[in-house]
Design a protein around this motif. Structure first.
Motif, PDB file in Angstrom:
ATOM      1  N   ARG A  80     -15.022  25.145  11.396  1.00 39.53           N
ATOM      2  CA  ARG A  80     -14.358  24.982  10.086  1.00 39.53           C
ATOM      3  C   ARG A  80     -14.645  23.589   9.568  1.00 39.53           C
ATOM      4  O   ARG A  80     -14.856  22.653  10.355  1.00 39.53           O
ATOM      5  N   ARG A 109      -9.013  31.322  21.941  1.00 46.06           N
ATOM      6  CA  ARG A 109      -9.034  32.694  21.411  1.00 46.06           C
ATOM      7  C   ARG A 109      -8.719  33.715  22.496  1.00 46.06           C
ATOM      8  O   ARG A 109      -8.063  34.723  22.244  1.00 46.06           O
ATOM      9  N   HIS A 355     -15.481  27.443   6.127  1.00 47.71           N
ATOM     10  CA  HIS A 355     -16.314  27.421   7.328  1.00 47.71           C
ATOM     11  C   HIS A 355     -17.357  26.323   7.179  1.00 47.71           C
ATOM     12  O   HIS A 355     -17.548  25.776   6.097  1.00 47.71           O
TER      13      HIS A 355
HETATM   14  C1  HEM Z   1      -0.125  38.623   5.612  1.00 49.82           C
HETATM   15  C2  HEM Z   1      -0.243  37.781   6.609  1.00 49.82           C
HETATM   16  C3  HEM Z   1      -1.463  36.942   6.907  1.00 49.82           C
HETATM   17  C4  HEM Z   1      -2.592  36.738   6.178  1.00 49.82           C
HETATM   18  C5  HEM Z   1      -2.947  37.300   4.801  1.00 49.82           C
HETATM   19  C6  HEM Z   1      -3.445  35.859   6.947  1.00 49.82           C
HETATM   20  C7  HEM Z   1      -4.704  35.428   6.541  1.00 49.82           C
HETATM   21  C8  HEM Z   1      -5.564  34.671   7.312  1.00 49.82           C
HETATM   22  C9  HEM Z   1      -6.898  34.274   6.912  1.00 49.82           C
HETATM   23  C10 HEM Z   1      -7.563  34.664   5.589  1.00 49.82           C
HETATM   24  C11 HEM Z   1      -7.420  33.531   7.906  1.00 49.82           C
HETATM   25  C12 HEM Z   1      -8.778  32.815   7.906  1.00 49.82           C
HETATM   26  C13 HEM Z   1      -9.921  33.724   8.244  1.00 49.82           C
HETATM   27  C14 HEM Z   1     -11.252  33.008   8.083  1.00 49.82           C
HETATM   28  O1  HEM Z   1     -11.337  31.914   7.525  1.00 49.82           O
HETATM   29  O2  HEM Z   1     -12.270  33.548   8.544  1.00 49.82           O
HETATM   30  C15 HEM Z   1      -6.430  33.461   8.961  1.00 49.82           C
HETATM   31  C16 HEM Z   1      -6.602  32.820  10.161  1.00 49.82           C
HETATM   32  C17 HEM Z   1      -5.605  32.680  11.092  1.00 49.82           C
HETATM   33  N1  HEM Z   1      -4.328  33.192  11.041  1.00 49.82           N
HETATM   34 FE1  HEM Z   1      -3.592  34.388   9.617  1.00 49.82          FE
HETATM   35  N2  HEM Z   1      -2.816  35.529   8.116  1.00 49.82           N
HETATM   36  C18 HEM Z   1      -1.601  36.171   8.136  1.00 49.82           C
HETATM   37  C19 HEM Z   1      -0.650  36.127   9.129  1.00 49.82           C
HETATM   38  C20 HEM Z   1      -0.764  35.388  10.272  1.00 49.82           C
HETATM   39  C21 HEM Z   1       0.228  35.329  11.315  1.00 49.82           C
HETATM   40  C22 HEM Z   1       1.568  36.106  11.293  1.00 49.82           C
HETATM   41  C23 HEM Z   1      -0.241  34.480  12.259  1.00 49.82           C
HETATM   42  C24 HEM Z   1       0.388  34.047  13.553  1.00 49.82           C
HETATM   43  C25 HEM Z   1       1.604  34.261  13.911  1.00 49.82           C
HETATM   44  C26 HEM Z   1      -1.550  34.005  11.815  1.00 49.82           C
HETATM   45  C27 HEM Z   1      -2.346  33.117  12.505  1.00 49.82           C
HETATM   46  C28 HEM Z   1      -3.647  32.809  12.168  1.00 49.82           C
HETATM   47  C29 HEM Z   1      -4.537  32.011  13.009  1.00 49.82           C
HETATM   48  C30 HEM Z   1      -4.200  31.399  14.363  1.00 49.82           C
HETATM   49  C31 HEM Z   1      -5.769  31.937  12.328  1.00 49.82           C
HETATM   50  C32 HEM Z   1      -7.043  31.258  12.803  1.00 49.82           C
HETATM   51  C33 HEM Z   1      -7.908  32.295  13.467  1.00 49.82           C
HETATM   52  C34 HEM Z   1      -9.274  31.796  13.846  1.00 49.82           C
HETATM   53  O3  HEM Z   1      -9.692  30.730  13.413  1.00 49.82           O
HETATM   54  O4  HEM Z   1      -9.963  32.516  14.605  1.00 49.82           O
HETATM   55  N3  HEM Z   1      -1.825  34.579  10.611  1.00 49.82           N
HETATM   56  N4  HEM Z   1      -5.319  34.167   8.565  1.00 49.82           N
END
Ligand code: HEM
Length: 409
Positions: A80, A109, A355
């Motif tokens: 990122r 992860r 990214h």
């Molecule tokens: C409607 C609910 C949610 C939406 C729309 C959402 C959306 C996203 C998006 C768009 C990304 C980035 C993907 C990318 O850049 O490729 C992301 C990453 C992430 N989200 Fe969510 N998220 C939601 C809920 C949650 C919840 C409930 C958690 C944890 C309790 C969470 C934890 C994370 C984490 C840890 C990442 C980083 C993953 C990585 O880098 O591999 N998210 N999320």
């Protein structure tokens, strides 16, 4: 698309709007970046570049090119472009989002996907989620006929759901509600700072002056969080030392501390990682989820026909005086399609988390240099007529029918 080659050399950078010397395109940016980028994409195509001070930004606006970035070359784009505020807020980038691709990236992860967020663990904390949601439904039911701030209620509910799953059954009574209020304030301030354009990111030479004071403010908030985490972790260790909590509920913190103790010697999960993961879940999971629910409520309230159909489905599948369980969702295709449609129309992170290629590469026939900030405009991809036809989404209901056909046939 025809792309001029550089006489046998690498392909050119993507096209893009002209900028000014030194500042590039910074003065022309609109605060609503995703809609501004969508307008530029209409002029410059599905991949274009712009200069953010000294930093090269690349914007991807089609599903075919998004696939090249996020799937075909996922390893190259796994890193990122983390803003300074993000680094400060995550123990120097030790969390799952900011960690660069490598053994630590893989370890975090693995911990999240395999150990913590697997079906068995999620099922084991179902009671914690259900209890919290029922509390909120009860609260709302008692206020029928009075105005209610849905956004505020959803934020608190989701925050409580997440913190309950993270360290649930052990934080007691008043302490929990005061923690809730404090968290809400700190999370809102943090996400605000993360979204504020920071000169230090665009001109690394200026970073040490922290001209907008963003780094300082973020530092203060991160310290507040750290103190809260220390209290919670100490409490958890104390309770576990005394033989566990009375309810027998398992929570994520318990899993994390256990994994930390089991320690893989090559890439161990440290206390810093544990806290950074807690931070990701609390900050990354709360506003994203609560904003999505708020949008869903707004959309259905503005479309009585859709609201009626969803209610009818709930009555038929669950029953008028029964309570919805998570397991019902497989029998509620209409409600499921409404939620997916809301996520299409109102993606919580319309440009994802930017990214950053770890090496120079080619996307759509153009060169993307190592270190560029790559935005994937999912907001625009979700509205691409070549994918979605001439629909106006939830406003016409056409997409719902289409999605239902695709998902449930
Ligand atoms: C409607 C609910 C949610 C939406 C729309 C959402 C959306 C996203 C998006 C768009 C990304 C980035 C993907 C990318 O850049 O490729 C992301 C990453 C992430 N989200 Fe969510 N998220 C939601 C809920 C949650 C919840 C409930 C958690 C944890 C309790 C969470 C934890 C994370 C984490 C840890 C990442 C980083 C993953 C990585 O880098 O591999 N998210 N999320």
């Amino acid at each position: 698309m025809y792309i001029k080659s550089n006489k046998g050399g690498p392909p050119p950078y993507p096209p893009g709007p002209r900028g000014l010397p030194l500042v590039g395109n910074l003065p022309f940016l609109d605060p609503e970046l995703h809609t501004y980028f969508a307008t530029l994409a209409r002029r410059h195509g599905p991949i274009f570049k712009l200069w953010l001070g000294n930093k090269l930004g690349i914007v991807i606006s089609s599903s075919a090119l998004a696939r090249q970035v996020l799937k075909d070359q996922d390893t190259t784009f796994a890193n990122r472009d983390v803003p300074i505020a993000g680094l400060v807020g995550t123990y120097g980038g030790r969390d799952i989002v900011s960690n660069p691709y490598g053994p630590e990236w893989r370890m975090l992860r693995k911990v999240c996907a395999l150990k913590m967020l697997n079906n068995t663990t999620l099922d084991s904390v179902y009671d914690l989620r259900r209890r919290q949601l029922r509390e909120t439904v009860g609260y709302m039911y008692n206020r029928v006929g009075s105005p209610l701030n849905i956004g505020e209620q959803m934020f608190l509910t989701i925050l409580n759901v997440i913190t309950n799953m993270l360290w649930g059954g052990t934080v007691q009574g008043n302490e929990r509600s005061s923690l809730g209020a404090e968290f809400r304030q700190v999370v809102s301030e943090m996400t605000g700072l993360l979204g504020t354009p920071n000169l230090s990111d665009f001109y690394p030479g200026l970073a040490r002056f922290d001209l907008q004071g963003i780094e300082k403010k973020m530092n203060g908030l991160a310290r507040k969080f750290d103190k809260i985490f220390d209290v919670i972790i100490d409490q958890r260790l104390k309770i576990d030392g005394e033989g566990g909590n009375k309810t027998g509920d398992k929570d994520f913190l318990q899993f994390l501390l256990q994994l930390k103790e089991e320690g893989d010697s090559k890439t161990p999960l440290t206390m810093i990682h544990v806290k950074a993961l807690l931070m990701d879940m609390v900050v990354g999971g709360s506003e994203t989820s609560s904003n999505s629910i708020e949008f869903a409520m707004v959309e259905v309230m503005n479309k009585p026909e859709i609201l009626r159909k969803a209610q009818q489905e709930l009555e038929e599948v669950v029953g008028k005086d029964k309570i919805v369980e998570e397991s019902h969702i497989h029998k509620l295709p209409y409600l499921y399609a409404v939620m997916k449609e809301v996520l299409r129309l109102h993606p919580a992170l319309p440009l994802l988390v930017p990214h950053c290629p770890s090496e120079t590469c080619t996307v759509g026939g153009f060169t993307i240099p190592k270190g560029a900030r790559v935005f994937v405009n999912v907001w625009e991809v979700h509205r691409d007529p070549s994918v979605w036809g001439k629909c106006s989404g939830i406003q016409s209901g056409e997409v719902l029918e289409w999605q239902m056909g695709l998902q449930w046939k």
